[in-house]
Motif scaffolding. Sequence first.
Motif, mmCIF file in Angstrom:
data_model
loop_
_atom_site.group_PDB
_atom_site.id
_atom_site.type_symbol
_atom_site.label_atom_id
_atom_site.label_comp_id
_atom_site.label_asym_id
_atom_site.label_seq_id
_atom_site.Cartn_x
_atom_site.Cartn_y
_atom_site.Cartn_z
ATOM 1 N N GLY A 225 -24.483 86.764 -28.813
ATOM 2 C CA GLY A 225 -24.207 85.018 -28.651
ATOM 3 C C GLY A 225 -22.790 84.927 -28.736
ATOM 4 N N ARG A 226 -22.286 83.970 -28.206
ATOM 5 C CA ARG A 226 -20.954 83.548 -27.858
ATOM 6 C C ARG A 226 -20.470 82.252 -28.112
ATOM 7 N NH1 ARG A 226 -22.242 87.248 -24.438
ATOM 8 N NH2 ARG A 226 -21.025 89.222 -24.057
ATOM 9 N N TYR A 227 -19.211 82.229 -28.687
ATOM 10 C CA TYR A 227 -18.767 80.872 -29.063
ATOM 11 C C TYR A 227 -17.157 80.851 -28.787
ATOM 12 C CZ TYR A 227 -17.038 76.992 -31.919
ATOM 13 O OH TYR A 227 -16.277 75.925 -32.180
ATOM 14 N N ASN A 228 -16.686 79.825 -28.260
ATOM 15 C CA ASN A 228 -15.382 79.648 -27.816
ATOM 16 C C ASN A 228 -14.712 78.731 -28.588
ATOM 17 O OD1 ASN A 228 -16.410 80.729 -25.149
ATOM 18 N ND2 ASN A 228 -14.258 81.240 -25.161
ATOM 19 N N LYS A 229 -13.888 78.822 -29.736
ATOM 20 C CA LYS A 229 -13.318 77.838 -30.420
ATOM 21 C C LYS A 229 -12.270 77.377 -29.851
ATOM 22 C CE LYS A 229 -11.374 76.624 -34.975
ATOM 23 N NZ LYS A 229 -11.053 76.891 -36.160
ATOM 24 N N THR A 230 -11.356 78.389 -28.982
ATOM 25 C CA THR A 230 -10.305 77.988 -28.266
ATOM 26 C C THR A 230 -10.399 79.098 -27.189
ATOM 27 O OG1 THR A 230 -8.960 79.778 -29.144
ATOM 28 C CG2 THR A 230 -8.847 77.759 -30.452
ATOM 29 N N PRO A 231 -9.442 78.701 -25.914
ATOM 30 C CA PRO A 231 -9.724 79.557 -24.780
ATOM 31 C C PRO A 231 -8.903 80.897 -25.140
ATOM 32 C CG PRO A 231 -8.428 77.443 -24.327
ATOM 33 C CD PRO A 231 -8.761 77.576 -25.769
ATOM 34 N N GLN A 232 -8.253 80.919 -26.166
ATOM 35 C CA GLN A 232 -7.787 82.422 -26.611
ATOM 36 C C GLN A 232 -8.790 83.340 -27.355
ATOM 37 O OE1 GLN A 232 -6.059 79.375 -27.590
ATOM 38 N NE2 GLN A 232 -5.064 79.449 -25.732
ATOM 39 N N SER A 233 -10.122 83.025 -27.580
ATOM 40 C CA SER A 233 -10.852 83.779 -28.309
ATOM 41 C C SER A 233 -12.224 83.312 -28.212
ATOM 42 C CB SER A 233 -10.704 83.891 -29.960
ATOM 43 O OG SER A 233 -10.711 82.478 -30.326
ATOM 44 N N THR A 234 -13.225 84.518 -27.935
ATOM 45 C CA THR A 234 -14.513 84.320 -27.728
ATOM 46 C C THR A 234 -15.329 85.208 -28.913
ATOM 47 O OG1 THR A 234 -14.355 84.122 -25.473
ATOM 48 C CG2 THR A 234 -16.631 84.613 -26.254
ATOM 49 N N ARG A 235 -15.810 84.479 -29.841
ATOM 50 C CA ARG A 235 -16.392 85.078 -31.003
ATOM 51 C C ARG A 235 -17.843 85.560 -30.551
ATOM 52 N NH1 ARG A 235 -13.136 84.705 -35.348
ATOM 53 N NH2 ARG A 235 -11.737 82.988 -35.524
ATOM 54 N N GLN A 236 -18.352 86.826 -31.202
ATOM 55 C CA GLN A 236 -19.479 87.102 -30.658
ATOM 56 C C GLN A 236 -20.359 87.702 -31.952
ATOM 57 O OE1 GLN A 236 -19.102 90.007 -27.333
ATOM 58 N NE2 GLN A 236 -17.483 88.892 -26.589
ATOM 59 N N TRP A 237 -21.541 87.564 -31.826
ATOM 60 C CA TRP A 237 -22.487 87.571 -32.921
ATOM 61 C C TRP A 237 -23.801 88.337 -32.221
ATOM 62 C CZ3 TRP A 237 -21.557 82.910 -31.102
ATOM 63 C CH2 TRP A 237 -22.737 82.237 -30.809
ATOM 64 N N CYS A 238 -24.755 89.077 -33.003
ATOM 65 C CA CYS A 238 -26.146 89.310 -32.744
ATOM 66 C C CYS A 238 -26.890 88.123 -33.115
ATOM 67 C CB CYS A 238 -26.570 90.434 -33.623
ATOM 68 S SG CYS A 238 -28.291 90.807 -33.585
ATOM 69 N N LYS A 239 -27.716 87.595 -32.169
ATOM 70 C CA LYS A 239 -28.640 86.495 -32.141
ATOM 71 C C LYS A 239 -29.734 86.999 -33.010
ATOM 72 C CE LYS A 239 -28.681 85.614 -27.554
ATOM 73 N NZ LYS A 239 -28.816 85.069 -26.261
ATOM 74 N N ALA A 240 -30.063 88.232 -33.207
ATOM 75 C CA ALA A 240 -31.283 88.487 -34.053
ATOM 76 C C ALA A 240 -30.854 88.457 -35.285
ATOM 77 C CB ALA A 240 -31.859 89.774 -33.848
ATOM 78 N N CYS A 241 -29.898 88.936 -36.047
ATOM 79 C CA CYS A 241 -29.652 89.001 -37.247
ATOM 80 C C CYS A 241 -28.409 87.978 -37.709
ATOM 81 C CB CYS A 241 -29.469 90.454 -37.736
ATOM 82 S SG CYS A 241 -27.651 91.174 -37.161
ATOM 83 N N GLY A 242 -27.628 87.611 -36.852
ATOM 84 C CA GLY A 242 -26.508 86.833 -37.095
ATOM 85 C C GLY A 242 -25.250 87.479 -37.616
ATOM 86 N N GLY A 243 -25.225 88.855 -37.362
ATOM 87 C CA GLY A 243 -24.259 89.744 -37.703
ATOM 88 C C GLY A 243 -23.135 89.531 -36.777
ATOM 89 N N HIS A 244 -21.924 89.486 -37.347
ATOM 90 C CA HIS A 244 -20.774 89.427 -36.300
ATOM 91 C C HIS A 244 -20.374 90.582 -35.776
ATOM 92 C CE1 HIS A 244 -19.322 85.628 -39.022
ATOM 93 N NE2 HIS A 244 -20.510 85.506 -38.326
ATOM 94 N N LEU A 245 -19.802 90.563 -34.476
ATOM 95 C CA LEU A 245 -19.441 92.027 -33.749
ATOM 96 C C LEU A 245 -18.241 91.901 -33.514
ATOM 97 C CD1 LEU A 245 -22.434 91.650 -31.606
ATOM 98 C CD2 LEU A 245 -22.371 93.281 -33.216
ATOM 99 N N PHE A 246 -17.661 90.994 -32.642
ATOM 100 C CA PHE A 246 -16.430 91.183 -31.844
ATOM 101 C C PHE A 246 -15.808 89.692 -31.656
ATOM 102 C CE2 PHE A 246 -19.460 93.548 -29.249
ATOM 103 C CZ PHE A 246 -19.136 94.822 -29.884
ATOM 104 N N THR A 247 -14.541 89.850 -31.354
ATOM 105 C CA THR A 247 -13.699 88.531 -30.898
ATOM 106 C C THR A 247 -12.947 88.897 -29.657
ATOM 107 O OG1 THR A 247 -13.558 87.613 -32.892
ATOM 108 C CG2 THR A 247 -12.137 86.472 -31.196
ATOM 109 N N GLU A 248 -13.481 88.531 -28.508
ATOM 110 C CA GLU A 248 -12.510 88.907 -27.190
ATOM 111 C C GLU A 248 -11.315 87.865 -27.215
ATOM 112 O OE1 GLU A 248 -14.471 88.822 -23.803
ATOM 113 O OE2 GLU A 248 -16.235 90.143 -24.343
#
Length: 144
Positions: A64-87
């Motif tokens: 899953g992906r979420y953009n709070k700002t254009p400078q970052s895209t936070r990513q997590w696992c949609k199955a467990c909610g575990g955080h993965l990366f921030t692009e």
Amino acid sequence: MNSQASYQGQCLCGAVRFSVSGEPAAMGYCHCQSCRHWSAGPVNAFTLWPKEAVEVTQGAEHIGRYNKTPQSTRQWCKACGGHLFTEHPDMALVDVYAALIPAFAFSPGVHVHYQEAVLRIKDGLPKWRDVPENLGGSGISLAE
């Protein structure tokens, strides 16, 4: 044959697996409110890798992906909610949370957004008000 070191990581449940290769561009601690809220902790340990050094090897469909700002895209696992990366597209870097790559020797070199710290850490590392100037910040350092 690729001679670069490679490290494996995964989300909490293992549905998403990834590898990072080579060396990170930077490692440290972020104290910004956004990272603290995202990580549910007083500080976030980060490793910043060139985008091409990060490869999702399994479970990309679970990210899953979420953009709070254009400078970052936070990513997590949609199955467990575990955080993965921030692009960070403007920097062409991906923040891989240090705890997710257990075989990698985390060696922090800096504290960023230290003016927002709720947990002061006296470890002798540089403390930046925001981020270093070469990454678009003010370049203002703070005392421990």
